[in-house]
Design a protein around this motif. Structure first.
Motif, PDB file in Angstrom:
ATOM      1  N   ALA A 191      -3.609  35.610  -7.635  1.00 32.99           N
ATOM      2  CA  ALA A 191      -3.233  34.445  -6.545  1.00 32.99           C
ATOM      3  C   ALA A 191      -4.388  33.215  -6.876  1.00 32.99           C
ATOM      4  CB  ALA A 191      -3.530  35.091  -5.260  1.00 32.99           C
ATOM      5  N   ARG A 192      -5.569  33.698  -7.186  1.00 29.89           N
ATOM      6  CA  ARG A 192      -6.722  32.590  -7.518  1.00 29.89           C
ATOM      7  C   ARG A 192      -6.416  31.820  -8.680  1.00 29.89           C
ATOM      8  NH1 ARG A 192     -11.936  36.172  -5.796  1.00 29.89           N
ATOM      9  NH2 ARG A 192     -11.501  36.315  -3.480  1.00 29.89           N
ATOM     10  N   GLU A 193      -5.904  32.638  -9.517  1.00 31.67           N
ATOM     11  CA  GLU A 193      -5.784  31.953 -11.196  1.00 31.67           C
ATOM     12  C   GLU A 193      -4.669  30.950 -11.126  1.00 31.67           C
ATOM     13  OE1 GLU A 193      -5.009  35.404 -13.710  1.00 31.67           O
ATOM     14  OE2 GLU A 193      -7.339  35.906 -13.906  1.00 31.67           O
ATOM     15  N   GLU A 194      -3.427  31.452 -10.158  1.00 31.96           N
ATOM     16  CA  GLU A 194      -2.403  30.405  -9.995  1.00 31.96           C
ATOM     17  C   GLU A 194      -2.674  29.071  -9.296  1.00 31.96           C
ATOM     18  OE1 GLU A 194       0.350  32.677  -8.158  1.00 31.96           O
ATOM     19  OE2 GLU A 194       1.190  33.745  -9.970  1.00 31.96           O
ATOM     20  N   GLU A 195      -3.703  29.468  -8.143  1.00 24.63           N
ATOM     21  CA  GLU A 195      -4.277  28.234  -7.422  1.00 24.63           C
ATOM     22  C   GLU A 195      -4.888  27.403  -8.338  1.00 24.63           C
ATOM     23  OE1 GLU A 195      -3.217  26.990  -4.798  1.00 24.63           O
ATOM     24  OE2 GLU A 195      -2.400  28.697  -3.863  1.00 24.63           O
ATOM     25  N   ALA A 196      -5.672  27.955  -9.304  1.00 26.72           N
ATOM     26  CA  ALA A 196      -6.959  27.056 -10.128  1.00 26.72           C
ATOM     27  C   ALA A 196      -5.835  26.391 -11.144  1.00 26.72           C
ATOM     28  CB  ALA A 196      -7.607  28.230 -10.871  1.00 26.72           C
ATOM     29  N   LYS A 197      -5.004  27.159 -11.647  1.00 26.95           N
ATOM     30  CA  LYS A 197      -3.830  26.418 -12.733  1.00 26.95           C
ATOM     31  C   LYS A 197      -3.265  25.289 -12.090  1.00 26.95           C
ATOM     32  CE  LYS A 197      -0.075  27.569 -16.148  1.00 26.95           C
ATOM     33  NZ  LYS A 197       0.618  26.294 -15.621  1.00 26.95           N
ATOM     34  N   LYS A 198      -2.685  25.402 -10.673  1.00 27.37           N
ATOM     35  CA  LYS A 198      -2.032  24.393 -10.375  1.00 27.37           C
ATOM     36  C   LYS A 198      -3.055  23.034 -10.133  1.00 27.37           C
ATOM     37  CE  LYS A 198       1.144  27.250  -7.531  1.00 27.37           C
ATOM     38  NZ  LYS A 198       1.514  27.429  -6.115  1.00 27.37           N
ATOM     39  N   LEU A 199      -4.221  23.208  -9.892  1.00 29.07           N
ATOM     40  CA  LEU A 199      -5.223  22.290  -9.542  1.00 29.07           C
ATOM     41  C   LEU A 199      -5.501  21.632 -10.675  1.00 29.07           C
ATOM     42  CD1 LEU A 199      -7.223  20.947  -7.493  1.00 29.07           C
ATOM     43  CD2 LEU A 199      -8.940  22.543  -8.034  1.00 29.07           C
ATOM     44  N   VAL A 200      -5.672  22.478 -11.859  1.00 27.70           N
ATOM     45  CA  VAL A 200      -5.875  21.811 -13.358  1.00 27.70           C
ATOM     46  C   VAL A 200      -4.757  20.989 -13.733  1.00 27.70           C
ATOM     47  CG1 VAL A 200      -6.239  22.466 -15.578  1.00 27.70           C
ATOM     48  CG2 VAL A 200      -7.521  23.687 -13.824  1.00 27.70           C
ATOM     49  N   ASP A 201      -3.594  21.624 -13.611  1.00 28.86           N
ATOM     50  CA  ASP A 201      -2.329  20.911 -13.963  1.00 28.86           C
ATOM     51  C   ASP A 201      -2.169  19.600 -13.324  1.00 28.86           C
ATOM     52  OD1 ASP A 201      -1.815  22.950 -15.737  1.00 28.86           O
ATOM     53  OD2 ASP A 201      -0.118  23.776 -14.361  1.00 28.86           O
ATOM     54  N   SER A 202      -2.612  19.589 -11.886  1.00 32.11           N
ATOM     55  CA  SER A 202      -2.594  18.257 -11.173  1.00 32.11           C
ATOM     56  C   SER A 202      -3.530  17.138 -11.573  1.00 32.11           C
ATOM     57  CB  SER A 202      -2.561  18.549  -9.649  1.00 32.11           C
ATOM     58  OG  SER A 202      -3.983  18.788  -9.528  1.00 32.11           O
ATOM     59  N   ALA A 216      -1.306  12.821  -4.843  1.00 32.89           N
ATOM     60  CA  ALA A 216      -0.970  13.561  -3.651  1.00 32.89           C
ATOM     61  C   ALA A 216      -0.820  14.974  -3.856  1.00 32.89           C
ATOM     62  CB  ALA A 216       0.322  12.888  -2.979  1.00 32.89           C
ATOM     63  N   GLU A 217      -0.381  15.469  -5.164  1.00 24.75           N
ATOM     64  CA  GLU A 217      -0.312  16.764  -5.178  1.00 24.75           C
ATOM     65  C   GLU A 217      -1.728  17.324  -5.658  1.00 24.75           C
ATOM     66  OE1 GLU A 217       1.513  20.434  -6.133  1.00 24.75           O
ATOM     67  OE2 GLU A 217       2.263  18.639  -5.168  1.00 24.75           O
ATOM     68  N   ALA A 218      -2.565  16.665  -6.302  1.00 25.51           N
ATOM     69  CA  ALA A 218      -3.824  16.993  -6.584  1.00 25.51           C
ATOM     70  C   ALA A 218      -4.612  17.414  -5.211  1.00 25.51           C
ATOM     71  CB  ALA A 218      -4.820  16.024  -7.531  1.00 25.51           C
ATOM     72  N   ASN A 247       0.724  -1.136   0.161  1.00 28.01           N
ATOM     73  CA  ASN A 247       0.081   0.118  -0.114  1.00 28.01           C
ATOM     74  C   ASN A 247       0.955   1.261   0.119  1.00 28.01           C
ATOM     75  OD1 ASN A 247      -2.137   1.667   0.181  1.00 28.01           O
ATOM     76  ND2 ASN A 247      -2.257   1.618   2.483  1.00 28.01           N
ATOM     77  N   MET A 248       1.334   1.501  -1.323  1.00 25.98           N
ATOM     78  CA  MET A 248       2.565   2.695  -1.171  1.00 25.98           C
ATOM     79  C   MET A 248       1.853   4.034  -1.299  1.00 25.98           C
ATOM     80  SD  MET A 248       5.539   2.831  -1.386  1.00 25.98           S
ATOM     81  CE  MET A 248       6.048   1.045  -2.248  1.00 25.98           C
ATOM     82  N   THR A 249       2.233   4.855  -0.300  1.00 20.59           N
ATOM     83  CA  THR A 249       1.935   6.243  -0.274  1.00 20.59           C
ATOM     84  C   THR A 249       3.182   7.252  -0.435  1.00 20.59           C
ATOM     85  OG1 THR A 249       2.502   6.383   2.144  1.00 20.59           O
ATOM     86  CG2 THR A 249       0.181   5.544   1.662  1.00 20.59           C
ATOM     87  N   MET A 250       2.751   8.341  -0.477  1.00 19.33           N
ATOM     88  CA  MET A 250       3.828   9.400  -0.830  1.00 19.33           C
ATOM     89  C   MET A 250       4.729   9.366   0.094  1.00 19.33           C
ATOM     90  SD  MET A 250       4.476  11.269  -3.566  1.00 19.33           S
ATOM     91  CE  MET A 250       6.491  11.057  -3.311  1.00 19.33           C
ATOM     92  N   ALA A 251       4.315   9.317   1.513  1.00 21.72           N
ATOM     93  CA  ALA A 251       5.120   9.275   2.761  1.00 21.72           C
ATOM     94  C   ALA A 251       6.285   8.198   2.572  1.00 21.72           C
ATOM     95  CB  ALA A 251       4.260   9.381   3.902  1.00 21.72           C
TER      96      ALA A 251
END
Length: 309
Positions: A230-241, A84-86, A42-46
């Motif tokens: 700032a909101r656009e950057e957060e949204a972009k990170k979420l979409v990229d993930s 994990a990033e998402a 059961n592999m996790t990022m940790a």
């Protein structure tokens, strides 16, 4: 993080390191069994980050027999990193939204840092309407010094502050008639943004944005350029993930998270007998009859030694 899982992965890693160190004498069957065990964990990022198991499995990707299962494992672990990033970005967005709501409520409730104005225009209003006018006036008034500094007459600004607060409240009463919840929510949003966004407030005071238009604007439309960015950057990170090719686009980041860095990025299955470096490259050529296996030619990128297997 499961301590049992971590202990299991670390134990397999130790055994894998011993096999990889054998070079040409590596036991394919034994390593395949260990890779199967890793696949069932059961592999996790940790666990990936703590054990750095990726540093060993990555060395097997060029092996004829062990390469496919090793690549499959690395691909599976990259998905773990992607998920994990998402989750991380989703939680950040949720916290940001929660913080903005709390800040808006706090801004609307803060009435004791400066006295509230009282204008004759408000005397005939209902108590809640008068309070709303006073709050709007208060947050618009914080931008008065900037307007006076720009050369606008101070008395003219005072007159505009009262007029704009009155107009905005009247527009809200009309739009949210018999909708107290909608009125209260719009009040919180307006007070917060009129306080934080100087450009918006000044446009309202100077009549460049009329009251009827202001009360129809969304939180995003009223936000300052910095907040929108700032909101656009957060949204972009979420979409990229969530991109299907996220693992390829973030190869360097995933390698770092899994502990694959430095020389390990160029590591191969073969270890140089002269300098013990794993920084080698290899090619295969058919030098014998067609029914014989191909000959592998190896070059050490560290000391330059060449040999064939």
């Amino acid at each position: 993080m499961s301590k049992a899982t971590l202990a299991t992965v670390q134990g397999i890693k130790t055994s894998l390191e011993k096999e990889v160190a054998k070079g040409d004498d590596i036991s394919s069957e034994s390593v395949k069994d260990m890779l199967d065990q890793l696949d069932k964990c059961n592999m996790t990022m940790a666990v990936l980050t703590k054990s750095l198991i990726g540093t060993v499995v990555s060395k097997l990707k060029k092996h004829d027999d062990l390469g496919p299962p090793a690549k499959a494992l690395v691909k599976k672990w990259k998905k773990v990193a992607k998920d994990a990033e998402a989750n991380k970005q989703a939680k950040k967005a949720e916290r940001r939204s929660s913080n903005n709501s709390a800040a808006a409520a706090a801004a609307a409730a803060a009435t004791d840092d400066q006295p509230l104005a009282n204008a004759e225009e408000w005397d005939d209003l209902l108590p809640q309407q008068k309070i709303m006018c006073q709050k709007l006036h208060k947050f618009l008034r914080t931008h008065k010094p900037a307007l006076v500094k720009d050369g606008i007459n101070e008395e003219a600004v005072d007159h505009l502050l009262v007029s704009r607060a009155t107009e905005i409240e009247a527009a809200m009463t009309t739009k949210f008639k018999n909708n107290r919840a909608g009125y209260a929510e719009k009040a919180r949003t307006l007070c917060f943004n009129l306080k934080k966004n100087a450009q918006l407030a000044e446009q309202v005071i100077l009549g460049q944005i009329e009251a009827d238009k202001l009360i129809t604007m969304s939180s995003e439309e009223m936000a300052s350029s910095e907040a929108r960015k700032a909101r656009e950057e957060e949204a972009k990170k979420l979409v990229d993930s969530k991109r299907l090719d996220w693992d390829q686009a973030n190869e360097d980041k995933i390698n770092e998270m899994c502990g694959i860095k430095g020389d390990l990025l160029k590591a191969s299955l073969f270890t140089c007998g002269r300098c013990k470096s794993v920084k080698t490259t290899s090619t295969q050529k058919q030098t014998r009859s067609a029914d014989e296996p191909m000959t592998v030619f190896v070059l050490c990128l560290n000391c330059g030694k060449r040999w064939k297997c």
